[in-house]
Design a protein around this motif. Structure first.
Motif, PDB file in Angstrom:
ATOM      1  N   PHE A  13       0.908  -1.180   0.084  1.00 38.50           N
ATOM      2  CA  PHE A  13       0.013   0.034  -0.118  1.00 38.50           C
ATOM      3  C   PHE A  13       0.852   1.183   0.094  1.00 38.50           C
ATOM      4  O   PHE A  13       1.893   1.228   0.629  1.00 38.50           O
ATOM      5  CB  PHE A  13      -0.925  -0.063   0.982  1.00 38.50           C
ATOM      6  N   LYS A  14       0.491   2.450  -0.898  1.00 34.11           N
ATOM      7  CA  LYS A  14       1.409   3.332  -0.872  1.00 34.11           C
ATOM      8  C   LYS A  14       1.708   3.955   0.430  1.00 34.11           C
ATOM      9  O   LYS A  14       2.953   4.405   0.640  1.00 34.11           O
ATOM     10  CB  LYS A  14       0.340   4.694  -1.736  1.00 34.11           C
ATOM     11  N   HIS A  15       0.804   4.003   1.509  1.00 30.59           N
ATOM     12  CA  HIS A  15       1.159   4.790   2.786  1.00 30.59           C
ATOM     13  C   HIS A  15       2.121   3.928   3.525  1.00 30.59           C
ATOM     14  O   HIS A  15       3.076   4.327   4.303  1.00 30.59           O
ATOM     15  CB  HIS A  15      -0.197   4.935   3.442  1.00 30.59           C
ATOM     16  N   GLU A  16       2.033   2.693   3.371  1.00 26.45           N
ATOM     17  CA  GLU A  16       3.043   1.517   3.864  1.00 26.45           C
ATOM     18  C   GLU A  16       4.395   1.715   3.329  1.00 26.45           C
ATOM     19  O   GLU A  16       5.469   2.081   4.322  1.00 26.45           O
ATOM     20  CB  GLU A  16       2.537   0.005   3.987  1.00 26.45           C
ATOM     21  N   VAL A  17       4.332   2.018   2.043  1.00 23.03           N
ATOM     22  CA  VAL A  17       5.805   2.170   1.419  1.00 23.03           C
ATOM     23  C   VAL A  17       6.242   3.708   1.821  1.00 23.03           C
ATOM     24  O   VAL A  17       7.625   3.797   2.443  1.00 23.03           O
ATOM     25  CB  VAL A  17       5.675   2.127  -0.214  1.00 23.03           C
ATOM     26  N   GLU A  18       5.706   4.583   2.028  1.00 24.90           N
ATOM     27  CA  GLU A  18       5.972   6.055   2.427  1.00 24.90           C
ATOM     28  C   GLU A  18       6.360   5.805   3.898  1.00 24.90           C
ATOM     29  O   GLU A  18       7.518   6.418   4.400  1.00 24.90           O
ATOM     30  CB  GLU A  18       5.165   6.956   2.249  1.00 24.90           C
ATOM     31  N   ALA A  19       5.897   4.958   4.731  1.00 22.74           N
ATOM     32  CA  ALA A  19       5.946   5.139   6.124  1.00 22.74           C
ATOM     33  C   ALA A  19       7.547   4.048   6.365  1.00 22.74           C
ATOM     34  O   ALA A  19       8.291   4.412   7.124  1.00 22.74           O
ATOM     35  CB  ALA A  19       5.053   4.420   6.826  1.00 22.74           C
ATOM     36  N   SER A  20       7.607   3.136   5.320  1.00 21.29           N
ATOM     37  CA  SER A  20       8.832   2.366   5.555  1.00 21.29           C
ATOM     38  C   SER A  20      10.241   3.008   5.134  1.00 21.29           C
ATOM     39  O   SER A  20      11.093   3.043   5.635  1.00 21.29           O
ATOM     40  CB  SER A  20       8.791   1.149   4.564  1.00 21.29           C
ATOM     41  N   ARG A  56      19.902  -8.840  -4.797  1.00 20.41           N
ATOM     42  CA  ARG A  56      20.052  -9.614  -5.977  1.00 20.41           C
ATOM     43  C   ARG A  56      18.905 -10.409  -6.360  1.00 20.41           C
ATOM     44  O   ARG A  56      19.051 -11.285  -7.295  1.00 20.41           O
ATOM     45  CB  ARG A  56      21.372 -10.429  -5.650  1.00 20.41           C
ATOM     46  N   ASP A  57      17.877 -10.553  -5.281  1.00 18.85           N
ATOM     47  CA  ASP A  57      17.050 -11.575  -5.642  1.00 18.85           C
ATOM     48  C   ASP A  57      15.850 -11.052  -6.442  1.00 18.85           C
ATOM     49  O   ASP A  57      14.773 -11.829  -6.787  1.00 18.85           O
ATOM     50  CB  ASP A  57      16.550 -11.864  -4.006  1.00 18.85           C
ATOM     51  N   PHE A  58      15.725  -9.666  -6.742  1.00 17.16           N
ATOM     52  CA  PHE A  58      14.819  -9.057  -7.632  1.00 17.16           C
ATOM     53  C   PHE A  58      15.263  -8.257  -8.636  1.00 17.16           C
ATOM     54  O   PHE A  58      16.508  -7.878  -8.432  1.00 17.16           O
ATOM     55  CB  PHE A  58      13.665  -8.351  -6.804  1.00 17.16           C
ATOM     56  N   SER A  59      14.470  -7.925  -9.505  1.00 26.40           N
ATOM     57  CA  SER A  59      15.156  -6.691 -10.638  1.00 26.40           C
ATOM     58  C   SER A  59      14.463  -5.768 -10.486  1.00 26.40           C
ATOM     59  O   SER A  59      13.399  -5.357  -9.704  1.00 26.40           O
ATOM     60  CB  SER A  59      14.555  -7.397 -12.151  1.00 26.40           C
ATOM     61  N   ALA A  60      14.993  -4.519 -10.876  1.00 24.04           N
ATOM     62  CA  ALA A  60      14.598  -3.214 -10.846  1.00 24.04           C
ATOM     63  C   ALA A  60      13.372  -3.106 -11.580  1.00 24.04           C
ATOM     64  O   ALA A  60      12.399  -2.277 -11.003  1.00 24.04           O
ATOM     65  CB  ALA A  60      15.482  -2.093 -11.389  1.00 24.04           C
ATOM     66  N   ALA A  61      13.055  -3.762 -12.472  1.00 28.88           N
ATOM     67  CA  ALA A  61      11.827  -3.819 -13.445  1.00 28.88           C
ATOM     68  C   ALA A  61      10.566  -4.235 -12.530  1.00 28.88           C
ATOM     69  O   ALA A  61       9.434  -3.440 -12.709  1.00 28.88           O
ATOM     70  CB  ALA A  61      11.949  -4.493 -14.834  1.00 28.88           C
ATOM     71  N   GLU A  62      10.942  -5.169 -11.847  1.00 32.71           N
ATOM     72  CA  GLU A  62       9.806  -5.599 -11.056  1.00 32.71           C
ATOM     73  C   GLU A  62       9.191  -4.577  -9.782  1.00 32.71           C
ATOM     74  O   GLU A  62       8.248  -4.567  -9.841  1.00 32.71           O
ATOM     75  CB  GLU A  62      10.135  -7.003 -10.168  1.00 32.71           C
ATOM     76  N   VAL A  63      10.224  -4.022  -9.307  1.00 38.91           N
ATOM     77  CA  VAL A  63       9.852  -3.143  -8.158  1.00 38.91           C
ATOM     78  C   VAL A  63       9.291  -1.863  -8.943  1.00 38.91           C
ATOM     79  O   VAL A  63       8.341  -1.333  -8.583  1.00 38.91           O
ATOM     80  CB  VAL A  63      11.183  -2.648  -7.375  1.00 38.91           C
ATOM     81  N   THR A  64       9.865  -1.436  -9.952  1.00 32.54           N
ATOM     82  CA  THR A  64       9.497  -0.124 -10.665  1.00 32.54           C
ATOM     83  C   THR A  64       8.112  -0.690 -11.190  1.00 32.54           C
ATOM     84  O   THR A  64       7.097   0.597 -10.780  1.00 32.54           O
ATOM     85  CB  THR A  64      10.286   0.058 -11.704  1.00 32.54           C
ATOM     86  N   ARG A  65       7.601  -1.466 -11.663  1.00 34.36           N
ATOM     87  CA  ARG A  65       6.286  -2.202 -12.057  1.00 34.36           C
ATOM     88  C   ARG A  65       5.431  -1.862 -10.726  1.00 34.36           C
ATOM     89  O   ARG A  65       4.275  -1.249 -10.993  1.00 34.36           O
ATOM     90  CB  ARG A  65       6.079  -3.245 -12.589  1.00 34.36           C
ATOM     91  N   ALA A  66       5.774  -2.185  -9.499  1.00 33.84           N
ATOM     92  CA  ALA A  66       4.844  -2.322  -8.330  1.00 33.84           C
ATOM     93  C   ALA A  66       4.691  -0.933  -7.948  1.00 33.84           C
ATOM     94  O   ALA A  66       3.502  -0.457  -7.576  1.00 33.84           O
ATOM     95  CB  ALA A  66       5.398  -3.223  -7.527  1.00 33.84           C
ATOM     96  N   LEU A  67       5.530  -0.216  -7.882  1.00 33.21           N
ATOM     97  CA  LEU A  67       5.760   1.117  -7.586  1.00 33.21           C
ATOM     98  C   LEU A  67       4.919   2.258  -8.279  1.00 33.21           C
ATOM     99  O   LEU A  67       4.078   2.997  -7.936  1.00 33.21           O
ATOM    100  CB  LEU A  67       7.220   1.733  -7.152  1.00 33.21           C
ATOM    101  N   SER A  68       4.997   2.044  -9.632  1.00 23.21           N
ATOM    102  CA  SER A  68       4.469   2.731 -10.612  1.00 23.21           C
ATOM    103  C   SER A  68       2.638   2.414 -10.478  1.00 23.21           C
ATOM    104  O   SER A  68       2.049   3.393 -10.573  1.00 23.21           O
ATOM    105  CB  SER A  68       4.741   2.197 -12.047  1.00 23.21           C
ATOM    106  N   ARG A  69       2.533   1.062 -10.457  1.00 20.67           N
ATOM    107  CA  ARG A  69       0.787   0.838 -10.130  1.00 20.67           C
ATOM    108  C   ARG A  69       0.422   1.417  -8.561  1.00 20.67           C
ATOM    109  O   ARG A  69      -0.770   1.675  -8.673  1.00 20.67           O
ATOM    110  CB  ARG A  69       1.030  -0.576 -10.067  1.00 20.67           C
ATOM    111  N   LEU A  70       1.414   1.490  -7.660  1.00 19.85           N
ATOM    112  CA  LEU A  70       0.878   2.308  -6.545  1.00 19.85           C
ATOM    113  C   LEU A  70       0.690   3.676  -6.571  1.00 19.85           C
ATOM    114  O   LEU A  70       0.361   4.422  -5.747  1.00 19.85           O
ATOM    115  CB  LEU A  70       2.045   1.820  -5.233  1.00 19.85           C
ATOM    116  N   GLY A  71       1.135   4.193  -7.644  1.00 17.89           N
ATOM    117  CA  GLY A  71       1.040   5.935  -7.935  1.00 17.89           C
ATOM    118  C   GLY A  71       2.309   6.503  -7.787  1.00 17.89           C
ATOM    119  O   GLY A  71       2.303   8.010  -7.705  1.00 17.89           O
TER     120      GLY A  71
END
Length: 102
Positions: A13-20, A56-71
């Protein structure tokens, strides 16, 4: 929002990422970046914190895709302009040094 990063499902959730990311100092950006609370973080740094996995366990594209979908605003890695090619004469001149007094 449910997303999969490095074959593991996460409910983000966007607010959880911001809090982290609150209080986390951004590392120098050398690749893809994301803007969180007016600060620019490397995508891999954010991914490591929100997933608690090694970078090393994930790609930047995976995280970028998730964060973009969160706004969040994600920026691709800046590509530097290629250096101007020197002619063979200019290259030899640069190697020998500038002798403007001759």
């Amino acid at each position: 929002m449910r997303c999969v990063i490095a074959r593991f499902p996460f409910d983000l959730f966007k607010h959880e990422v911001e809090a982290s990311m609150k209080g986390v100092k951004p590392e120098p950006v050398t690749g893809d970046a994301v803007v969180i609370a007016r600060r620019v973080y490397p995508v891999k740094q954010v991914g490591e914190i929100i997933t608690r996995q090694d970078r090393r366990d994930f790609s930047a594209a995976e995280v970028t895709r998730a964060l973009s979908r969160l706004g969040f605003t994600c920026r691709p890695a800046e590509v530097s302009a290629p250096a101007a090619r020197l002619t063979p004469l200019e290259n030899a001149s640069a190697l020998l040094g500038d002798r403007g007094d001759v």
